[in-house]
Write a protein that holds these residues in place. Structure first.
Motif, PDB file in Angstrom:
ATOM      1  N   LEU A 223      -3.149   3.208   7.944  1.00 24.40           N
ATOM      2  CA  LEU A 223      -3.291   2.967   6.518  1.00 24.40           C
ATOM      3  C   LEU A 223      -3.225   4.271   5.725  1.00 24.40           C
ATOM      4  CD1 LEU A 223      -3.830   0.860   4.293  1.00 24.40           C
ATOM      5  CD2 LEU A 223      -6.277   1.280   4.620  1.00 24.40           C
ATOM      6  N   VAL A 224      -3.881   5.308   6.231  1.00 23.99           N
ATOM      7  CA  VAL A 224      -3.837   6.605   5.554  1.00 23.99           C
ATOM      8  C   VAL A 224      -2.395   7.106   5.453  1.00 23.99           C
ATOM      9  CG1 VAL A 224      -4.467   9.043   5.772  1.00 23.99           C
ATOM     10  CG2 VAL A 224      -6.197   7.272   6.118  1.00 23.99           C
ATOM     11  N   ALA A 225      -1.643   7.001   6.547  1.00 20.91           N
ATOM     12  CA  ALA A 225      -0.254   7.457   6.552  1.00 20.91           C
ATOM     13  C   ALA A 225       0.608   6.637   5.598  1.00 20.91           C
ATOM     14  CB  ALA A 225       0.306   7.391   7.966  1.00 20.91           C
ATOM     15  N   ALA A 226       0.407   5.318   5.567  1.00 15.61           N
ATOM     16  CA  ALA A 226       1.207   4.454   4.690  1.00 15.61           C
ATOM     17  C   ALA A 226       0.921   4.744   3.224  1.00 15.61           C
ATOM     18  CB  ALA A 226       0.933   2.991   5.011  1.00 15.61           C
ATOM     19  N   ARG A 227      -0.344   4.947   2.903  1.00 13.73           N
ATOM     20  CA  ARG A 227      -0.691   5.259   1.511  1.00 13.73           C
ATOM     21  C   ARG A 227      -0.155   6.629   1.110  1.00 13.73           C
ATOM     22  NH1 ARG A 227      -6.957   2.988   1.259  1.00 13.73           N
ATOM     23  NH2 ARG A 227      -6.417   0.848   0.653  1.00 13.73           N
ATOM     24  N   ALA A 228      -0.207   7.587   2.033  1.00 11.37           N
ATOM     25  CA  ALA A 228       0.315   8.920   1.727  1.00 11.37           C
ATOM     26  C   ALA A 228       1.822   8.854   1.479  1.00 11.37           C
ATOM     27  CB  ALA A 228      -0.005   9.880   2.864  1.00 11.37           C
ATOM     28  N   ALA A 229       2.539   8.066   2.280  1.00  9.61           N
ATOM     29  CA  ALA A 229       3.978   7.919   2.090  1.00  9.61           C
ATOM     30  C   ALA A 229       4.295   7.281   0.749  1.00  9.61           C
ATOM     31  CB  ALA A 229       4.574   7.095   3.225  1.00  9.61           C
ATOM     32  N   ALA A 230       3.497   6.281   0.356  1.00  7.08           N
ATOM     33  CA  ALA A 230       3.725   5.628  -0.931  1.00  7.08           C
ATOM     34  C   ALA A 230       3.454   6.587  -2.087  1.00  7.08           C
ATOM     35  CB  ALA A 230       2.839   4.395  -1.057  1.00  7.08           C
ATOM     36  N   ALA A 231       2.396   7.382  -1.956  1.00  2.78           N
ATOM     37  CA  ALA A 231       2.034   8.304  -3.034  1.00  2.78           C
ATOM     38  C   ALA A 231       3.026   9.442  -3.189  1.00  2.78           C
ATOM     39  CB  ALA A 231       0.635   8.863  -2.791  1.00  2.78           C
ATOM     40  N   LEU A 407     -11.630  -9.886  11.460  1.00  2.00           N
ATOM     41  CA  LEU A 407     -11.395  -9.808  10.018  1.00  2.00           C
ATOM     42  C   LEU A 407     -10.840  -8.438   9.636  1.00  2.00           C
ATOM     43  CD1 LEU A 407     -11.545 -10.977   7.181  1.00  2.00           C
ATOM     44  CD2 LEU A 407     -13.979 -10.328   7.109  1.00  2.00           C
ATOM     45  N   PHE A 408     -11.309  -7.405  10.299  1.00  2.00           N
ATOM     46  CA  PHE A 408     -10.798  -6.060  10.033  1.00  2.00           C
ATOM     47  C   PHE A 408      -9.306  -5.981  10.365  1.00  2.00           C
ATOM     48  CE2 PHE A 408     -10.189  -1.544  11.213  1.00  2.00           C
ATOM     49  CZ  PHE A 408     -10.595  -0.952  10.022  1.00  2.00           C
ATOM     50  N   TRP A 409      -8.897  -6.564  11.499  1.00  2.00           N
ATOM     51  CA  TRP A 409      -7.485  -6.568  11.859  1.00  2.00           C
ATOM     52  C   TRP A 409      -6.652  -7.291  10.794  1.00  2.00           C
ATOM     53  CZ3 TRP A 409      -8.691  -8.926  17.316  1.00  2.00           C
ATOM     54  CH2 TRP A 409      -9.475  -8.016  18.046  1.00  2.00           C
ATOM     55  N   VAL A 410      -7.182  -8.418  10.316  1.00  2.00           N
ATOM     56  CA  VAL A 410      -6.446  -9.210   9.329  1.00  2.00           C
ATOM     57  C   VAL A 410      -6.302  -8.449   8.017  1.00  2.00           C
ATOM     58  CG1 VAL A 410      -6.525 -11.304   7.917  1.00  2.00           C
ATOM     59  CG2 VAL A 410      -7.086 -11.429  10.353  1.00  2.00           C
ATOM     60  N   VAL A 411      -7.398  -7.861   7.540  1.00  2.00           N
ATOM     61  CA  VAL A 411      -7.361  -7.187   6.237  1.00  2.00           C
ATOM     62  C   VAL A 411      -6.484  -5.941   6.290  1.00  2.00           C
ATOM     63  CG1 VAL A 411      -8.742  -6.005   4.494  1.00  2.00           C
ATOM     64  CG2 VAL A 411      -9.594  -8.106   5.531  1.00  2.00           C
ATOM     65  N   ARG A 412      -6.672  -5.108   7.323  1.00  2.00           N
ATOM     66  CA  ARG A 412      -5.843  -3.903   7.404  1.00  2.00           C
ATOM     67  C   ARG A 412      -4.371  -4.267   7.580  1.00  2.00           C
ATOM     68  NH1 ARG A 412      -9.061  -1.264   4.856  1.00  2.00           N
ATOM     69  NH2 ARG A 412     -10.385   0.394   5.716  1.00  2.00           N
ATOM     70  N   SER A 413      -4.063  -5.293   8.359  1.00  4.50           N
ATOM     71  CA  SER A 413      -2.669  -5.720   8.514  1.00  4.50           C
ATOM     72  C   SER A 413      -2.104  -6.189   7.180  1.00  4.50           C
ATOM     73  CB  SER A 413      -2.563  -6.838   9.551  1.00  4.50           C
ATOM     74  OG  SER A 413      -2.924  -6.387  10.838  1.00  4.50           O
ATOM     75  N   ALA A 414      -2.906  -6.918   6.405  1.00  6.02           N
ATOM     76  CA  ALA A 414      -2.450  -7.388   5.098  1.00  6.02           C
ATOM     77  C   ALA A 414      -2.174  -6.215   4.157  1.00  6.02           C
ATOM     78  CB  ALA A 414      -3.486  -8.328   4.491  1.00  6.02           C
ATOM     79  N   GLN A 415      -3.055  -5.218   4.173  1.00  3.78           N
ATOM     80  CA  GLN A 415      -2.834  -4.046   3.321  1.00  3.78           C
ATOM     81  C   GLN A 415      -1.558  -3.310   3.722  1.00  3.78           C
ATOM     82  OE1 GLN A 415      -6.991  -2.640   4.111  1.00  3.78           O
ATOM     83  NE2 GLN A 415      -6.974  -2.155   1.926  1.00  3.78           N
ATOM     84  N   LEU A 416      -1.350  -3.148   5.017  1.00  2.00           N
ATOM     85  CA  LEU A 416      -0.140  -2.483   5.494  1.00  2.00           C
ATOM     86  C   LEU A 416       1.106  -3.301   5.157  1.00  2.00           C
ATOM     87  CD1 LEU A 416      -1.501  -1.245   8.931  1.00  2.00           C
ATOM     88  CD2 LEU A 416      -0.792   0.222   7.028  1.00  2.00           C
ATOM     89  N   SER A 417       0.992  -4.626   5.258  1.00  2.00           N
ATOM     90  CA  SER A 417       2.140  -5.479   4.931  1.00  2.00           C
ATOM     91  C   SER A 417       2.491  -5.386   3.453  1.00  2.00           C
ATOM     92  CB  SER A 417       1.844  -6.935   5.306  1.00  2.00           C
ATOM     93  OG  SER A 417       1.766  -7.093   6.716  1.00  2.00           O
ATOM     94  N   ARG A 418       1.481  -5.312   2.592  1.00  2.00           N
ATOM     95  CA  ARG A 418       1.753  -5.178   1.166  1.00  2.00           C
ATOM     96  C   ARG A 418       2.493  -3.873   0.876  1.00  2.00           C
ATOM     97  NH1 ARG A 418      -1.131  -8.321  -2.617  1.00  2.00           N
ATOM     98  NH2 ARG A 418      -1.244  -6.556  -4.072  1.00  2.00           N
ATOM     99  N   LEU A 419       2.060  -2.789   1.502  1.00  2.00           N
ATOM    100  CA  LEU A 419       2.736  -1.504   1.297  1.00  2.00           C
ATOM    101  C   LEU A 419       4.178  -1.556   1.809  1.00  2.00           C
ATOM    102  CD1 LEU A 419      -0.199   0.878   2.295  1.00  2.00           C
ATOM    103  CD2 LEU A 419       0.820   0.669   0.014  1.00  2.00           C
TER     104      LEU A 419
END
Length: 516
Positions: A223-231, A407-419
């Protein structure tokens, strides 16, 4: 800090909406104006069927199949419903077997963002049968475990029955407004995706504690890497995408939910250390290379148990406020208020909990009803985390620990999928012209006030179950006063609890918690 100010203002805005709801008699009125005339296909009692010592979800292991059948009076009905859905979804081959292909398992792994680039080694904590997937026969899962899950939780069974009513399932698809527009996923494809993700989740939830923690660390780094790439311009800026208000709120909800579930993961980690070694010790051996992080988490089991229940209360309130705002189903919110009022069963250092079976079953039905409306993820994992045998048939004792990780797997996967989806949408459309994202669609009801018939009708069932559970414990969530208590007592108290939890947790930044 500015991120925390945004965090608090977001909560207060939803709280203001709930207070408006409490004062407005028209909003308090039920959104459903009609009764269904069709009788139930099965005589579902809408109460969980709980028998101690019967949580082995593999029916084939039972010494006496007749005894298992007698323990679940709705099992024959559930088996018929599941068989009809399996036929409708075309999941069975000519021999009556359900076989997942390697491509099905790879799709589930991709939905969970567990597939790496060809040049990168796969995560070494994954079970061997997921590193090199092969065809697997899951007939026992779909024809034995799933019917037992529906029979154990009768509201689940009612939901499944609704799919068969006038072939409602045929109207279900994931895609754009026009079903014919590519790409879209049919009910058959979604059903196969669901079964594959249940299989993968079961392999992951069977991993020992240190491997589950490695998976959590993997998601945090991803998630950190995906957000950094988006930013940094690796993905489109959010302003370039057209989002509905609901989609925007859903993104904020996922961000908030991800951090609150991460708080649970951290508290369970500390509790695990209490049960296995010195709680003052540093990270376990499996986490070598992880730098120490400051925190003010308790180091004794009773305090950690109270903290975990406090986090659960905050999680429930998040969903209740959502059911009173952008995901407006106040009947389901009443069930959440019952869960909130009766939350607090102690959690032991062995990570087990003496949880009331009625609370456990209501939580599953309430959560299922929360995700039943149309949403923006094609992966089906929201349903997976409730229907998988370890959760639906594993019993109340192990629920809290398994629920936190799944639930953690589901939420983090959803956040990564949105990015990831944002990047795809931005690349495919000119700036400012991107279409709304695809989501789940189904046949609507004829009345405008019943905007999603399955959810509205099921919410009435979760409300009734919540009112019964609360009444048995001397609580009342049936009248309008429950909303006043929410606005003046529960929400302010939970906001204070949320801030206390935030202050105790290790942080990577003011708006991002850190994994222990």
């Amino acid at each position: 800090s500015l991120p925390m100010l945004h965090f608090c203002l977001g909560w207060l805005s939803i709280l203001a909406g709930s207070a408006r709801f409490a004062r407005n008699p028209e909003l308090r009125a039920s959104s459903l104006k009609r009764e269904r005339g069709r009788p139930l296909v099965c005589n579902v009692g809408l109460r969980p069927v709980v028998r101690p010592g019967q949580w082995d979800f593999n029916v084939q292991k039972a010494d006496n199949a007749a005894a298992v059948h007698a323990a679940l009076p709705e099992l024959s009905c559930a088996q018929r419903v599941v068989d009809e859905l399996l036929t409708a979804a075309e999941l069975l081959n000519s021999r009556g077997q359900c076989v997942l292909r390697p491509a099905d398992i790879l799709t589930a792994l991709d939905d969970m963002h567990l597939l790496t680039e060809s040049t990168a080694p796969p995560p070494d904590f994954l079970p061997e049968n997921l590193l090199e997937p092969r065809s697997v026969d899951v007939t026992a899962l779909v024809r034995d475990s799933l019917p037992r899950a529906l029979a154990t939780h009768p509201i689940f069974l009612r939901m499944a029955e609704e799919l068969l009513d006038e072939q409602f399932y045929a109207s279900v698809y994931f895609g754009g407004e026009l079903r014919e527009a590519a790409p879209s996923l049919s009910f058959t494809q979604l059903a196969r995706r669901l079964v594959a993700s249940i299989f993968v989740f079961e392999q992951l939830v069977a991993m020992p504690h240190h491997r589950r923690r490695s998976l959590a660390a993997y998601y945090e780094a991803k998630l950190v890497a995906a957000r950094a790439a988006a930013a940094s311009g690796g993905a489109a800026a959010p302003a370039a995408l057209v989002r509905s208000v609901r989609d925007t709120l859903m993104g904020g909800f996922l961000d908030l939910k991800g951090e609150s579930v991460l708080a649970s993961i951290n508290a369970f980690e500390m509790l695990h250390r209490c049960g296995t070694a010195d709680p003052h010790a540093g990270p376990p051996a499996a986490a070598e290379g992880v730098s120490p992080c400051a925190h003010r988490l308790p180091r004794d089991a009773p305090s950690l148990s109270r903290l975990l229940n406090a986090i659960m209360g905050v999680n429930i309130l998040e969903a209740v406020l959502s059911n009173l705002s952008f995901a407006f189903w106040p009947d389901n919110a009443r069930a959440g208020m019952a869960l909130l009022a009766l939350n607090g069963a102690p959690i032991r250092p062995d990570l087990g909990q003496e949880l009331d079976a009625g609370w456990w079953s209501l939580y599953l039905a309430w959560n299922a009803n929360f995700i039943w409306p149309s949403h923006y993820m094609k992966d089906m994992m929201c349903f997976t985390m409730l229907l998988m045998p370890t959760i639906a048939l594993g019993g109340p004792r192990s629920f809290a620990y398994n629920r936190a990780h799944t639930l953690f797997w589901v939420v983090r996967s959803a956040q990564l999928s949105r990015l990831r989806d944002d990047r795809v949408r931005a690349d495919a459309e000119p700036a400012g012209a991107s279409p709304p994202p695809p989501c789940f669609h189904c046949r609507g009801a004829p009345l405008p006030n019943d905007r999603q018939p399955l959810t509205t009708r099921m919410a009435r069932l979760t409300r009734a179950a919540g009112e019964r559970l609360a009444s048995a414990a001397g609580e009342d969530v049936s009248g309008a006063a429950v909303w006043w208590r929410l606005a003046t007592q529960h929400a302010p108290a939970q906001l204070r609890v949320a801030w206390d939890i935030y202050e105790r947790m290790p942080k990577a930044s003011p708006s991002k918690l850190r994994l222990l």
